[in-house]
Scaffold this motif. Structure first.
Motif, short mmCIF file in Angstrom:
data_model
loop_
_atom_site.label_atom_id
_atom_site.label_comp_id
_atom_site.label_asym_id
_atom_site.label_seq_id
_atom_site.Cartn_x
_atom_site.Cartn_y
_atom_site.Cartn_z
N GLY A 246 -93.19 48.06 -43.94
CA GLY A 246 -91.79 48.09 -44.34
C GLY A 246 -90.95 47.13 -43.52
N ARG A 247 -89.81 46.79 -44.06
CA ARG A 247 -88.93 45.84 -43.38
C ARG A 247 -88.36 46.48 -42.12
NH1 ARG A 247 -83.80 42.50 -45.99
NH2 ARG A 247 -83.38 41.22 -44.14
N ASP A 248 -88.40 45.73 -41.06
CA ASP A 248 -87.87 46.21 -39.78
C ASP A 248 -86.36 46.35 -39.88
OD1 ASP A 248 -87.33 46.85 -37.21
OD2 ASP A 248 -88.24 45.07 -36.30
N ARG A 249 -85.84 47.53 -39.60
CA ARG A 249 -84.41 47.78 -39.72
C ARG A 249 -83.60 46.93 -38.74
NH1 ARG A 249 -82.80 49.91 -44.17
NH2 ARG A 249 -80.91 50.63 -43.11
N SER A 250 -84.23 46.55 -37.65
CA SER A 250 -83.50 45.75 -36.65
C SER A 250 -83.20 44.35 -37.15
CB SER A 250 -84.29 45.67 -35.35
OG SER A 250 -85.51 44.98 -35.55
N SER A 251 -83.86 43.93 -38.24
CA SER A 251 -83.60 42.60 -38.78
C SER A 251 -82.44 42.58 -39.76
CB SER A 251 -84.86 42.07 -39.47
OG SER A 251 -85.17 42.85 -40.62
N LEU A 252 -81.90 43.75 -40.07
CA LEU A 252 -80.76 43.82 -40.98
C LEU A 252 -79.47 43.43 -40.25
CD1 LEU A 252 -81.58 47.16 -42.82
CD2 LEU A 252 -82.16 44.83 -43.49
N LEU A 253 -78.47 43.04 -41.02
CA LEU A 253 -77.22 42.57 -40.44
C LEU A 253 -76.50 43.68 -39.69
CD1 LEU A 253 -75.04 40.38 -40.11
CD2 LEU A 253 -74.04 41.18 -42.27
N ASP A 254 -76.15 43.38 -38.46
CA ASP A 254 -75.31 44.27 -37.66
C ASP A 254 -74.17 43.41 -37.12
OD1 ASP A 254 -74.08 45.92 -35.86
OD2 ASP A 254 -75.93 46.73 -35.01
N ASP A 255 -72.96 43.65 -37.63
CA ASP A 255 -71.84 42.78 -37.27
C ASP A 255 -71.13 43.22 -35.99
OD1 ASP A 255 -70.66 45.04 -38.14
OD2 ASP A 255 -69.51 44.14 -39.76
N THR A 256 -71.77 44.03 -35.19
CA THR A 256 -71.18 44.46 -33.93
C THR A 256 -71.06 43.28 -32.97
OG1 THR A 256 -72.18 46.65 -34.17
CG2 THR A 256 -71.41 46.03 -31.97
N THR A 257 -69.88 43.15 -32.38
CA THR A 257 -69.66 42.10 -31.39
C THR A 257 -69.74 42.69 -29.99
OG1 THR A 257 -68.24 40.82 -32.88
CG2 THR A 257 -68.04 40.38 -30.52
N VAL A 258 -70.58 42.12 -29.16
CA VAL A 258 -70.77 42.58 -27.80
C VAL A 258 -69.91 41.73 -26.87
CG1 VAL A 258 -72.41 42.86 -25.91
CG2 VAL A 258 -73.10 43.39 -28.25
N THR A 259 -69.06 42.37 -26.10
CA THR A 259 -68.23 41.65 -25.14
C THR A 259 -69.06 41.18 -23.96
OG1 THR A 259 -66.32 43.00 -25.76
CG2 THR A 259 -66.19 41.79 -23.68
N LEU A 260 -68.94 39.91 -23.64
CA LEU A 260 -69.68 39.34 -22.52
C LEU A 260 -68.89 39.54 -21.23
CD1 LEU A 260 -70.85 35.97 -24.15
CD2 LEU A 260 -72.01 38.18 -24.12
N SER A 261 -69.45 40.28 -20.32
CA SER A 261 -68.77 40.57 -19.06
C SER A 261 -68.69 39.34 -18.17
CB SER A 261 -69.49 41.70 -18.32
OG SER A 261 -68.92 41.90 -17.04
N LEU A 262 -67.50 39.10 -17.61
CA LEU A 262 -67.29 37.98 -16.70
C LEU A 262 -67.36 38.41 -15.23
CD1 LEU A 262 -64.33 36.15 -18.47
CD2 LEU A 262 -66.76 35.64 -18.63
N CYS A 263 -67.74 39.67 -14.99
CA CYS A 263 -67.76 40.19 -13.62
C CYS A 263 -68.69 39.38 -12.72
CB CYS A 263 -68.16 41.66 -13.62
SG CYS A 263 -66.95 42.74 -14.41
#
Length: 830
Positions: free
Chosen positions: A306-323
């Motif tokens: 079956g198709r791997d669910r992780s390959s489906l589109l996830d439009d979540t934006t992850v904030t890149l920490s500048l710490c």
């Protein structure tokens, strides 16, 4: 790009659709992966800048067609105003014509594909949906699944009033009726079903709603680019109270830097996009054994996985920490972000960077380029200098001699090449569309040019290659396209991928300086002279290697043509070319000879140990070259090479300095800041190519000899004297005339070894009063002077055969020196 300010950087990921492995394009080559296509097309998005638009920063390609996009990210959005928790669902905002089009897959099989209907008018519809949601305070279509939403949007074609139908469907008719009439009118314009009747953004801006709002906002005008005819400071305004300007400076200095710079430093400080996405579980790993299919046929077709669910589109934006970056830069003072640029008349190269970084400046270049603090100082400094170009051109040259930060390399190269003026207008005026005979060869060469690089191998990269190369060919009707021109174009296109005009301008400035007349239709005389001078440079710097290569017949014609025709871009990958050209651009047109000799010296032991066939095999697949060592040794060779030793009849004529008045440059003789000198009566004279080929050692001019001997003329008697300050290596002048002629007048400090009795029958030096002195100067510059050109050439060839390095001949012989009054006559013996 704009400063980071209060925004943050975010990353999101998606997969490009995979292509079948057993299908080839019309050219017989494997299909270009869709991820590569997206990578190339994405680059134009980085050029879109506006205060009210989030800036795209970068895109990177991972495994299995994964792409990661980095962009300016604001945590607070329109969705937050609606106090909803879910991400925006894109289908709800699609225009009806986009939905009706359905899925349209692009392939390499169809050259002229039907364009998608999405465009400016589709964006007007999306704007209308967003405005409607803001007005009624709720999201649309939340009670419907995706398919029902799309069906509903398509049925709007049958209604008279889209606004009323949407309001009734979502139970907000009362709210809509209370909206101002001008807002209702704007919504109706935006949500017009048929695109042909829907206004364009320009037409929509004429609505009175915008005319009432626009005075509240300062209109945005994009500042003039660095290389343009427009005045960059035309719109510059300063506050009446300068002290207020100082108070307004943000103490968060990093936030005042551009988003591009911050991302560059974030990566240097250990930032890892994939790691950030893994930590947020956007990227999920799966054991390899779990990815195997249950059934596999002989033809390779697989089933049962079956198709791997992780390959489906996830439009979540992850904030890149500048710490991590801020912690790395916590000890960097505020003055580092605002370096003071002062005029400096000193000829000694120096850096304006903080004194604390002086130790870092001595480290290998590869380490400096990965040092976060060092790169911060260099990027800020070069940014300031380039904004002051061309007025700070001299300081740009001085700082470039230290190193060039990779982020600023494209603009710095353009400054070093002296690019100025309305480059975009010039490039746009060139006809790049009309077919020309060269088109076919360009099409053949591009798919073979640095295609290991993802950007240059993309269809967008090929199209840009085509336009820039064609622009150069069309704009230089006296020259022709030779294979290798594509490789020469590659570094400039890579560094200026979104600025074809600048890539073209750099290439057009580079070729006349280093490859003058190399691209003539008949360039054989230019190439042959160049290779002959290179052969003399090998003999000058490494006589033992020169003797061996000449004995086995391994001449430069067999290996060096692609080196010089492409300035080494055909033999080195781009990352090595960048470091090599950082130094090449600081030298004059003779510096490539020194690079070539430095390459041979890295292969010296293998060349000396092998014969002709083995050397041919060695150069068919050039071994790994330490490019930093190559650059270091090239500079040393260049500093030991007299200016006129690399004189070429077919080189670009030197341009006298505007205020020189014909006076010879006072730049240090052995220096990388060595301009091509203007011609004088004491300069080298052109000789036939056959005569040049017959001489093993290079000639130098009389003016060079005078400089090297540090002679000057004083008083009315023209008595030669030594200059008081010596900054040049010692040299020896060997006068091979007979003793009587030598006594009548000779160059001060020279020794006399008559040609007629200089060598034994076995080829060794005849022992004489000056033999020991000649041997003591082995390794120094030795100039052979006489009055018969054939004799001086033979004498020099004998010394080269005896492995004496740095042997050269005085062009024109002693007769060139006589008119100067610099010959010394010894006092009579009493």
């Amino acid at each position: 790009m704009f400063p980071l300010k209060d925004a943050e950087m975010g990353a999101f990921t998606f997969f490009a659709s995979a292509l079948p492995h057993d299908v080839c394009g019309s050219n017989g080559l494997p299909l270009t992966p869709n991820s590569i296509k997206i990578l190339g097309r994405f680059q134009i998005l980085k050029t879109i800048t506006h205060p009210r638009l989030c800036q795209y920063v970068d895109i990177s390609r991972g495994k299995h067609e994964r792409l990661v996009v980095v962009a300016e990210h604001c945590e607070r959005s329109l969705e937050d105003l609606l106090r909803e928790r879910k991400p925006v669902r894109y289908p709800s905002y699609l225009a009806p014509e986009v939905i009706a089009q359905g899925i349209f897959k692009m392939t390499d099989h169809v050259p002229n594909e039907k364009p998608l209907p999405s465009g400016p008018k589709s964006d007007v519809w999306s704007l209308g949906i967003i405005l409607f949601e803001l007005c009624v305070g709720r999201k649309l279509f939340q009670s419907l699944d995706i398919s029902e939403r799309l069906k509903f949007l398509l049925t709007l074609d049958c209604v008279d009033d889209t606004i009323i139908v949407l309001a009734e469907e979502h139970g907000c008719l009362d709210i809509v009726k209370e909206l101002p009439e001008n807002v209702i009118d704007l919504l109706k314009k935006c949500l017009t079903f048929h695109p042909s009747k829907r206004p364009t953004p320009d037409e929509l801006m004429q609505d009175k709603v915008f005319s009432e709002v626009s005075p509240l906002y300062t209109p945005f005008t994009k500042s003039a680019s660095l290389f343009s005819s427009s005045l960059r400071c035309a719109d510059l305004t300063l506050p009446e109270d300068i002290s207020q300007l100082c108070q307004d400076i943000n103490s968060d200095y990093l936030a005042e830097r551009s988003i591009e710079e911050v991302y560059y430093l974030w990566c240097l400080a250990g930032g890892d996009l994939e790691k950030e996405l893994v930590n947020k579980e956007i990227i999920r790993s799966k054991p390899p054994i779990c990815t195997l299919p249950n059934f596999l046929f002989e033809d390779g077709e697989s089933f049962g996985q079956g198709r791997d669910r992780s390959s489906l589109l996830d439009d979540t934006t992850v904030t890149l920490s500048l710490c991590q970056l801020r912690n790395r830069l916590k000890d960097v003072g505020g003055e580092a972000f605002y370096p003071l640029l002062e005029d400096d008349q000193s000829n000694v190269p120096h850096s304006n960077s903080n004194n604390e970084l002086s130790a870092a400046a001595t480290l290998p270049l590869i380490i400096r380029e990965r040092d976060t603090e060092y790169q911060l100082h260099r990027v800020v400094l070069f940014d300031r200098l380039l904004k002051a170009y061309p007025y700070k051109k001299n300081q740009i040259w001085k700082e470039a001699r230290v190193d060039i930060p990779p982020l600023m390399r494209g603009l710095t190269w353009a400054a070093l090449l002296g690019v100025e003026g309305a480059i975009h207008a010039k490039y746009d005026s060139i006809d790049k569309d009309t077919p020309i005979p060269t088109d076919r060869q360009i099409e053949v060469d591009i798919p073979r040019c640095h295609q290991y690089d993802e950007l240059l191998s993309s269809p967008e990269g090929h199209a840009k290659f085509r336009r820039v190369l064609k622009a150069w060919v069309v704009s230089h009707p006296d020259l022709v396209y030779w294979q290798g021109l594509d490789s020469l174009c590659a570094p400039f296109l890579y560094l200026n991928f979104n600025n074809e005009a600048l890539a073209y301008a750099c290439m057009s400035a580079f070729i006349p300086k280093y490859l003058y007349n190399f691209f003539l239709k008949d360039n054989s005389h230019v190439i042959q002279e160049y290779l002959t001078v290179f052969s003399q440079m090998i003999a000058f710097h490494d006589p033992e290697l020169s003797n061996h290569l000449n004995e086995i017949g391994f001449i430069p014609d067999l290996y060096a043509i692609p080196w010089f025709l492409t300035m080494f871009t055909h033999v080195f990958p781009l990352h090595k070319i960048f470091h090599l050209w950082d130094t090449l651009l600081l030298g004059n047109s003779s510096f490539p000879f020194c690079i070539g000799v430095a390459i041979l010296q890295q292969l010296r032991d293998r060349l000396l140990a092998n014969g002709f066939n083995e050397c041919i095999l060695l150069f068919s697949d050039l071994p790994e070259i330490d490019i930093e060592r190559c650059v270091r040794e090239s500079i040393n060779l260049f500093c030991w090479t007299p200016k006129s030793a690399t004189y070429r009849q077919h080189a670009q004529p030197p341009k006298p300095a505007p205020d020189s008045g014909g006076v010879r440059s006072s730049a240090p003789y052995f220096s990388t800041e060595c301009p091509d000198p203007p011609k004088t009566d004491l300069s080298r004279e052109s000789i036939p190519l056959n005569d040049l080929k017959s001489e093993v050692s290079p000639r130098i001019s009389a003016e060079d000899l005078i400089d090297l001997c540090e002679l000057t003329v004083t008083g009315h008697f023209k008595t030669p004297t030594k200059k008081t300050k010596s900054s040049k290596p010692k040299l020896l002048v060997v006068d091979i005339r007979n003793t009587e002629d030598f006594i009548r007048g000779h160059i001060s400090g020279s020794i006399n070894i008559p040609f007629s009795a200089a060598f034994t029958a076995e080829g060794g030096l005849t022992q004489g009063p000056y033999t020991a002195m000649l041997q003591s100067f082995k390794g120094k510059v030795i100039v052979i002077v006489g009055h018969v050109a054939k004799h001086t050439a033979e004498f020099a060839a004998h010394l080269v055969k005896m492995k004496y390095p740095r042997i050269c001949i005085l062009d024109g012989g002693i007769n060139k020196i006589k008119p100067t009054g610099l010959l010394t006559v010894p006092s009579p013996q009493i």
